[in-house]
Motif scaffolding. Structure first.
Motif, PDB file in Angstrom:
ATOM      1  N   VAL A  65       0.842  -1.139  -0.162  1.00  0.00           N
ATOM      2  CA  VAL A  65      -0.114  -0.042  -0.129  1.00  0.00           C
ATOM      3  C   VAL A  65       0.928   1.300  -0.068  1.00  0.00           C
ATOM      4  O   VAL A  65       1.724   1.460   0.970  1.00  0.00           O
ATOM      5  CB  VAL A  65      -0.976   0.247   1.233  1.00  0.00           C
ATOM      6  N   LEU A 180     -11.337   8.982   5.080  1.00  0.00           N
ATOM      7  CA  LEU A 180     -11.917   7.717   4.518  1.00  0.00           C
ATOM      8  C   LEU A 180     -12.360   7.568   3.070  1.00  0.00           C
ATOM      9  O   LEU A 180     -12.517   6.507   2.696  1.00  0.00           O
ATOM     10  CB  LEU A 180     -12.710   6.861   5.442  1.00  0.00           C
ATOM     11  N   THR A 184      -7.851   4.090   2.166  1.00  0.00           N
ATOM     12  CA  THR A 184      -8.286   2.819   2.724  1.00  0.00           C
ATOM     13  C   THR A 184      -8.107   2.923   4.218  1.00  0.00           C
ATOM     14  O   THR A 184      -7.409   3.613   4.919  1.00  0.00           O
ATOM     15  CB  THR A 184      -7.549   1.695   2.271  1.00  0.00           C
ATOM     16  N   GLN A 187      -4.625   2.539   5.382  1.00  0.00           N
ATOM     17  CA  GLN A 187      -3.666   3.711   5.184  1.00  0.00           C
ATOM     18  C   GLN A 187      -4.243   4.852   6.275  1.00  0.00           C
ATOM     19  O   GLN A 187      -3.043   5.472   6.927  1.00  0.00           O
ATOM     20  CB  GLN A 187      -4.041   4.345   3.784  1.00  0.00           C
ATOM     21  N   TYR A 239     -12.486   0.618   9.288  1.00  0.00           N
ATOM     22  CA  TYR A 239     -13.170  -0.189   8.507  1.00  0.00           C
ATOM     23  C   TYR A 239     -14.688  -0.068   8.764  1.00  0.00           C
ATOM     24  O   TYR A 239     -15.646   0.092   7.751  1.00  0.00           O
ATOM     25  CB  TYR A 239     -12.808  -1.538   8.604  1.00  0.00           C
TER      26      TYR A 239
END
Length: 302
Positions: A65, A180, A184, A187, A239
């Motif tokens: 990433v 966001l 990601t 990140q 997430y």
């Protein structure tokens, strides 16, 4: 493993991420109390963030990433400075002066600030069920804190520090939410953590002096704080944050005091009183109300 996870409905993955975050963050209150007897607040914050940074950098390399897009950096810097650094130092200091249950109560006023800030700055709605759930959970958190504070020491400075941690927590989440949409979860979490670690570098001298003198259990607790409640739990948090409103997600952390009670019971031998158990049930009930949807919306989604 990835193919199996892809078969799960997105709602199940989000719920799993939220559940893991709640349990990991609840365990942090117990670990901070254990490690805080040997490490000063700034040194413990730096050690925790450096450990987390090592794990997150390894994940970045494994996943290959790159750097986050330019649009994400404002949220990363604010979140790193205010949440990862400011919140961690304030909470570490506050838990030296108040017991874990009281600290959990005070910090969990953050979701109220979070929902209000998200409504004001991000334009998120404040539906009646969310407000009702927040009210029920806050009452439960008050009951938990009051029932546990009777056996611990409470100081005005400790209360102020925990409230400052709550403000930093709410501010960091609201700042992180727009980021966001550009980067990601890995990140945003990794570079926010690195920002916080750099901001805590003035405590490097204290950390270097305290590591040789600290017992192994305190150092292991510091490492645990970096790996689980920070590196892994912040990934699962971001997430979930990318998939649900900040105010609604914040309301789920009202379950943290109830989990703190359970972990304190198991690991510290503190048997909760019946009033504490009632408060924990109220916390969980409020979370259920805040996350529920009206029947008409459920039918429409189906």
């Amino acid at each position: 493993m990835k193919s199996r996870l892809s078969l799960l409905p997105p709602g199940a993955l989000t719920a799993g991420a939220v559940s893991f975050t709640v349990f990991a963050w609840a365990s942090a209150f117990v670990s901070i109390r254990s490690a805080g007897s040997a490490y000063s607040p700034g040194a413990l914050a730096l050690g925790r963030l450096l450990t987390a940074s090592v794990v997150l950098i390894a994940l970045l390399l494994i996943r290959r990433v790159g750097l986050p897009p330019r649009g994400a950096w404002r949220g990363i810097l604010i979140s790193g400075l205010v949440w990862f650094c400011g919140y961690t130092v304030a909470l570490n200091w506050g838990e030296r002066l108040v017991d874990a249950g009281t600290a959990a109560l005070l910090v969990n006023t953050g979701p109220i600030l979070m929902a209000l800030l998200a409504a004001r700055l991000l334009g998120e709605a404040l539906p009646p069920r969310l407000l009702a759930g927040m009210g029920v959970s806050f009452v439960g958190a008050v009951v938990v804190g009051l029932s546990m504070s009777g056996g611990g020491s409470t100081s005005v400075l400790g209360v102020v520090l925990c409230l400052l941690a709550a403000v930093a927590y709410a501010t960091g989440v609201v700042a992180q939410k727009p980021a966001l949409s550009f980067g990601t979860p890995l990140q945003i979490t990794a570079y926010s953590c690195l920002t916080g670690a750099v901001a805590c570098l003035p405590f490097a001298g204290q950390l270097a002096a305290e590591v040789p003198e600290a017992p192994l259990s305190a150092t292991l607790n510091m490492v645990y704080l970096g790996v689980v409640p920070t590196a892994l739990a912040f990934i699962t948090w971001t997430y979930a944050l990318a998939r649900m409103p900040a105010g609604k997600l914040g309301s789920t952390t009202y379950a943290v005091p109830a989990v703190v009670v359970l972990l304190s019971w198991v690991f510290l031998g503190e048997v909760p009183a019946w009033l504490t158990l009632i408060g924990g049930v109220l916390c969980l009930a409020g979370v259920a109300v805040a996350r529920s949807r009206p029947r008409a919306a459920v039918r429409a989604a189906a």
